[in-house]
Design a protein around this motif. Structure first.
Motif, short mmCIF file in Angstrom:
data_model
loop_
_atom_site.label_atom_id
_atom_site.label_comp_id
_atom_site.label_asym_id
_atom_site.label_seq_id
_atom_site.Cartn_x
_atom_site.Cartn_y
_atom_site.Cartn_z
N GLU A 149 0.83 -1.20 0.00
CA GLU A 149 0.00 0.00 0.00
C GLU A 149 0.87 1.26 0.00
O GLU A 149 0.53 2.27 -0.64
CB GLU A 149 -0.94 0.00 1.22
CG GLU A 149 -2.10 -0.96 1.11
CD GLU A 149 -3.01 -0.62 -0.06
OE1 GLU A 149 -3.43 0.56 -0.16
OE2 GLU A 149 -3.29 -1.52 -0.88
N TRP A 150 2.00 1.19 0.69
CA TRP A 150 2.90 2.35 0.75
C TRP A 150 3.64 2.60 -0.57
O TRP A 150 4.18 3.68 -0.78
CB TRP A 150 3.90 2.17 1.90
CG TRP A 150 3.30 2.38 3.25
CD1 TRP A 150 1.97 2.34 3.58
CD2 TRP A 150 4.00 2.65 4.47
NE1 TRP A 150 1.80 2.56 4.93
CE2 TRP A 150 3.04 2.76 5.50
CE3 TRP A 150 5.33 2.81 4.79
CZ2 TRP A 150 3.38 3.03 6.82
CZ3 TRP A 150 5.69 3.07 6.11
CH2 TRP A 150 4.72 3.18 7.12
N PHE A 151 3.68 1.58 -1.43
CA PHE A 151 4.31 1.77 -2.74
C PHE A 151 3.64 2.89 -3.54
O PHE A 151 4.25 3.47 -4.44
CB PHE A 151 4.22 0.49 -3.58
CG PHE A 151 5.14 -0.61 -3.15
CD1 PHE A 151 6.28 -0.37 -2.41
CD2 PHE A 151 4.86 -1.93 -3.51
CE1 PHE A 151 7.13 -1.40 -2.03
CE2 PHE A 151 5.70 -2.96 -3.13
CZ PHE A 151 6.83 -2.70 -2.39
N LYS A 152 2.40 3.20 -3.24
CA LYS A 152 1.63 4.15 -4.06
C LYS A 152 2.15 5.58 -3.96
O LYS A 152 1.83 6.41 -4.81
CB LYS A 152 0.16 4.07 -3.66
CG LYS A 152 -0.47 2.72 -3.91
CD LYS A 152 -1.90 2.63 -3.38
CE LYS A 152 -2.49 1.24 -3.58
NZ LYS A 152 -3.86 1.13 -3.02
N ARG A 153 2.89 5.92 -2.93
CA ARG A 153 3.51 7.22 -2.77
C ARG A 153 2.49 8.37 -2.88
O ARG A 153 2.54 9.19 -3.80
CB ARG A 153 4.64 7.41 -3.80
CG ARG A 153 5.64 6.29 -3.79
CD ARG A 153 6.80 6.54 -4.70
NE ARG A 153 7.82 7.34 -4.02
CZ ARG A 153 9.08 7.46 -4.45
NH1 ARG A 153 9.44 6.87 -5.57
NH2 ARG A 153 9.93 8.19 -3.80
N PRO A 154 1.55 8.46 -1.93
CA PRO A 154 0.54 9.54 -1.96
C PRO A 154 1.17 10.90 -1.67
O PRO A 154 2.37 11.01 -1.40
CB PRO A 154 -0.43 9.13 -0.87
CG PRO A 154 0.41 8.33 0.08
CD PRO A 154 1.39 7.59 -0.76
N LYS A 155 0.34 11.94 -1.68
CA LYS A 155 0.84 13.31 -1.51
C LYS A 155 1.62 13.48 -0.21
O LYS A 155 2.66 14.16 -0.18
CB LYS A 155 -0.32 14.30 -1.55
CG LYS A 155 0.13 15.77 -1.48
CD LYS A 155 -1.05 16.71 -1.53
CE LYS A 155 -0.57 18.17 -1.55
NZ LYS A 155 0.25 18.52 -0.38
N ALA A 156 1.15 12.88 0.87
CA ALA A 156 1.86 13.02 2.15
C ALA A 156 3.27 12.47 2.05
O ALA A 156 4.21 13.02 2.65
CB ALA A 156 1.09 12.29 3.25
N GLY A 186 5.76 9.34 11.65
CA GLY A 186 4.66 9.93 12.39
C GLY A 186 3.89 11.01 11.66
O GLY A 186 2.96 11.58 12.21
N ASP A 187 4.27 11.31 10.40
CA ASP A 187 3.54 12.35 9.67
C ASP A 187 3.02 11.83 8.34
O ASP A 187 2.81 12.60 7.41
CB ASP A 187 4.42 13.57 9.45
CG ASP A 187 5.63 13.26 8.59
OD1 ASP A 187 5.85 12.08 8.26
OD2 ASP A 187 6.36 14.20 8.23
N ASP A 228 10.74 19.14 -10.78
CA ASP A 228 9.71 20.15 -10.47
C ASP A 228 9.37 20.22 -8.99
O ASP A 228 8.75 21.18 -8.53
CB ASP A 228 8.44 19.85 -11.28
CG ASP A 228 8.68 19.90 -12.78
OD1 ASP A 228 9.40 20.81 -13.23
OD2 ASP A 228 8.18 19.01 -13.49
N LEU A 229 9.78 19.21 -8.22
CA LEU A 229 9.42 19.19 -6.80
C LEU A 229 10.24 20.17 -5.97
O LEU A 229 9.72 20.79 -5.04
CB LEU A 229 9.61 17.77 -6.23
CG LEU A 229 8.49 16.77 -6.41
CD1 LEU A 229 8.91 15.41 -5.87
CD2 LEU A 229 7.21 17.24 -5.72
N VAL A 230 11.53 20.26 -6.27
CA VAL A 230 12.44 21.04 -5.42
C VAL A 230 13.44 21.81 -6.29
O VAL A 230 13.72 21.42 -7.42
CB VAL A 230 13.22 20.11 -4.45
CG1 VAL A 230 12.29 19.50 -3.42
CG2 VAL A 230 13.94 19.02 -5.22
N PRO A 231 14.00 22.89 -5.74
CA PRO A 231 14.95 23.70 -6.51
C PRO A 231 16.37 23.14 -6.42
O PRO A 231 16.67 22.27 -5.59
CB PRO A 231 14.87 25.06 -5.82
CG PRO A 231 14.59 24.71 -4.39
CD PRO A 231 13.67 23.51 -4.43
N THR A 232 17.25 23.68 -7.25
CA THR A 232 18.68 23.39 -7.17
C THR A 232 19.32 24.40 -6.21
O THR A 232 19.36 25.59 -6.49
CB THR A 232 19.35 23.51 -8.55
OG1 THR A 232 18.78 22.53 -9.42
CG2 THR A 232 20.84 23.29 -8.45
#
Length: 458
Positions: free
Chosen positions: A169-176, A201-202, A389-393
């Motif tokens: 289930e964790w393979f799905k990589r949801p937004k959290a 915990g988050d 696109d997720l994070v900057p350099t």
């Protein structure tokens, strides 16, 4: 005269005792390996004369996870206490939670023994110092975890198996989960202390490694089979003097690399079979600022006589390679027909403008394969996946790549021989292919940008 006679009796008695007493001590074996570079002697533990600790003697019960988990921990404690011992898992299926090593311990699985690891995340708490894709953090404990241990082994003909219902289930990589990745990336770039990088915990759902050797030395993994894994299967991290031998891995989940040596040195991987959902062997050396801080390359790694039944690459290098990678030798391996649908390259070196680091002295020889979706050699220097696109350099550092030698390769079917996409500012240097043969090529043989010193001798 009486004094001399008494001394002689004492001497003979001492000699008799020393000859009849068994030596139960832990020994160290040295392994010397020939390679195209200077390969240091590898030191691994020899437990052949050590005392055995059967887990049933410590209260292990089949079907009772709590009692078995405690029994294994107690047996490990006692083996460590006497300076060297073998913790024996007998025939049968034994449900367990996490296993934490101590120094001078051999976890040995008898034939037909199965350690079945829980998929309840609560069983892998409290969080421990670990990693996620090249960044240090506190995360769920690996299923088998060794931290700052010396002289340790996992041996035998038994099976290590992970229950997978929750991890799948964790393979799905949801937004959290993706938000957790971004948060960790920023903490790494900004130098947040590792203890402040709490990823449990988050709902970040960072899956644990199956086996992680973290800052360990003198390690042997031999004979066992490993089935399924939440994440990377065998992960030596900041460790040295390692032998992985006669191991069978079958794990087709997300990120299920077979072996991921990371910032680790002096390693032999031989006679293993890999049936993977990701790369068979992926050599790494950390990501970005974290790895520049630790400043430890992965080097002196020999991989030989292995079989790949499934896997994206036989040998992947990167993309987490910021600490540098050098002196890798792959020889006499086979990619079977079963891997036809999964194999992208035999050798794939990947990096991007954030990594820095270096790659040099990579030797690959005597490889046979059937169909490959891509080609023999791939080098790409702009691999960012979802991170683009997720994070900057934060800091731009290019990776120097040089001295790649590939020879005696036989492949039935591929798209290309070599695809090298270097950086204009820092071209790839010195790539030599010799006696590389592909029966059927469906694209251009050579696809190159920004390389200096390429030579293909058919």
């Amino acid at each position: 005269m009486k004094i001399k006679f008494s001394f002689l009796i004492l001497l003979l008695t001492s000699f008799f005792i020393s000859c009849t007493e068994e030596d139960h001590s832990l020994k160290i074996t040295e392994i010397n390996i020939k390679a195209p570079f200077e390969m240091p002697t590898i030191k691994i533990p020899d437990f052949s004369n050590c005392k055995e600790f059967l887990i049933t003697s410590f209260g292990a019960v089949q079907g009772d996870q709590d009692k078995t988990t405690k029994a294994i921990a107690d047996a490990i404690f006692q083996a460590n206490k006497i300076g060297g011992g073998i913790v024996v898992i007998p025939k049968g299926v034994w449900s367990t939670g996490k296993i934490h090593f101590k120094s001078n311990v051999n976890l040995h699985l008898n034939d037909e023994a199965v350690l079945l690891f829980s998929d309840n995340p609560e069983d892998y708490l409290p969080a421990v110092s670990s990693t996620w894709e090249g960044l240090e953090c506190y995360n769920y404990s690996p299923l088998i975890y060794a931290f700052q241990c010396k002289n340790i082994a996992i041996t035998g003909k038994g099976i290590l198996k992970a229950k997978m219902d929750v991890w799948t289930e964790w393979f799905k990589r949801p937004k959290a989960h993706m938000d957790g990745l971004v948060r960790l990336y920023h903490m790494g770039a900004k130098g947040v202390p590792v203890k402040g990088r709490q990823m449990v915990g988050d709902n970040a759902n960072f899956r644990p490694h199956f086996i992680q050797f973290n800052r360990c030395e003198n390690i042997l993994v031999e004979g066992i089979s490993i089935q399924d894994s939440p994440f990377w299967v065998i992960h030596p991290f900041l460790s040295k003097d390692i032998v992985i031998r006669d191991v069978k891995v079958k794990a087709h989940g997300h990120n299920n690399d077979g072996v991921d040596p990371e910032m680790s040195q002096n390693i032999l991987i031989e006679n293993c079979t890999f049936d993977q959902g990701d790369d068979a062997i992926a050599v790494k050396s950390g990501r970005n600022q974290d790895s520049w801080r630790l400043n430890t390359p992965s080097k002196n790694i020999v991989i030989r006589n292995c079989i790949v039944k499934n896997g994206h690459e036989l040998l992947a290098i990167g993309s987490e390679l910021s600490g540098g990678i050098e002196n890798i030798f792959v020889d006499n391996c086979i990619v079977t027909e079963e891997a036809m649908s999964s194999m992208d390259h035999l050798v794939f070196i990947k990096t991007n403008e954030r990594r820095g680091g270096f790659v040099k002295n990579i030797f690959v020889s005597n490889i046979k394969a059937d169909h490959i979706k891509g080609g023999i050699l791939g080098i790409e220097t702009d691999v960012l996946y979802q991170w683009r696109d997720l994070v900057p350099t934060y800091e731009r550092k290019l990776t120097s790549i040089e001295s790649i030698f590939i020879e005696n390769i036989q492949v039935s079917d591929a798209q290309f021989i070599s695809k090298i996409l270097g950086q204009k500012e820092l071209p790839v240097q010195t790539v030599i292919l010799k006696n590389v043969r592909v029966d059927s090529i469906h694209n251009k043989k050579i696809i190159h940008e920004n390389i200096e010193g390429f030579n293909w001798v058919e």
